[in-house]
Motif scaffolding. Structure first.
Motif, mmCIF file in Angstrom:
data_model
loop_
_atom_site.group_PDB
_atom_site.id
_atom_site.type_symbol
_atom_site.label_atom_id
_atom_site.label_comp_id
_atom_site.label_asym_id
_atom_site.label_seq_id
_atom_site.Cartn_x
_atom_site.Cartn_y
_atom_site.Cartn_z
ATOM 1 N N SER A 160 0.955 -1.060 -0.095
ATOM 2 C CA SER A 160 0.060 -0.084 0.113
ATOM 3 C C SER A 160 0.793 1.352 0.078
ATOM 4 N N ASN A 164 0.587 4.084 -2.883
ATOM 5 C CA ASN A 164 0.266 5.533 -2.745
ATOM 6 C C ASN A 164 1.453 6.360 -3.214
ATOM 7 N N ARG A 167 1.385 6.098 -7.161
ATOM 8 C CA ARG A 167 0.094 6.886 -7.451
ATOM 9 C C ARG A 167 0.259 8.412 -7.781
#
Length: 202
Positions: A160, A164, A167
């Motif tokens: 994750s 993040n 992204r």
């Protein structure tokens, strides 16, 4: 008689725990890295290669790479995907090699397993140190073994976190996967240069 039955029940529980294949998989990986890399009398280059071999065999880096790219993976060409996966693998191996290098034989206590989504498994563990560290290993069944799809340290997910970070970069760079790969290559080079500088000091 009741005491004998209770004793046998306890023994069966211990055997079942010891034979847990998911726990054995993680335990064997940690032992392999400690024995063949961290405490081995080898050069830094040899250790890095051995760590890379063990880590890339145990971790589903292609699956993690697809997850962290999200929708950008679907839009990327085969060439862009491969360039990203190569860069992502190099940086991830370099990062985790440094983390495992700080492991000096602290006891890893396994606390059991739990079911995760999509038929996957969580292996709960704690590294016993001055300040205990909770580490959760997320495994995906693979043939007759497993692949690691995430490592969660003190509640922070590796997958994750990467997702993040990447992204944000992609949003700022028109979802250019090749540009992201170049950024990862740059970070790996900086990481390597920093490590070499520290070794020179020592």
């Amino acid at each position: 008689m009741k005491k004998i039955i209770l004793f046998l029940s306890m023994m069966c529980s211990v055997v079942a725990w010891a034979a847990n294949p998911a726990i054995d998989f993680v335990d064997n990986l940690a032992d392999q890295i400690l024995r063949e890399v961290v405490t081995a009398d080898k050069s830094a280059e040899e250790k890095e290669k051995l760590f890379r071999d063990a880590f890339t065999e145990a971790v589903d880096l292609k699956g993690v790479g697809q997850f962290v790219l999200g929708t950008a993976w679907k839009k990327a060409s085969d060439e862009e995907r491969q360039k990203f996966l190569d860069a992502f693998t190099d940086l991830t191996v370099k990062t985790w090699a440094g983390r495992f290098d700080m492991y000096t034989g602290q006891e890893i206590v396994f606390q059991g397993t739990r079911n995760a989504e999509r038929g996957q498994i969580y292996v709960d563990s704690v590294i016993q140190d001055k300040q205990p560290v909770e580490v959760i290993w997320r495994l995906r069944p693979s043939k007759d073994s497993y692949k690691i799809v995430d490592i969660i340290v003190e509640g922070v997910s590796m997958a994750s976190t990467y997702r993040n970070d990447y992204r944000a970069f992609l949003q700022q760079n028109e979802n250019n996967v090749s540009a992201l790969a170049e950024e990862l290559i740059k970070k790996t080079s900086e990481f390597r240069a920093k490590n070499e500088k520290e070794l020179t000091k020592n």
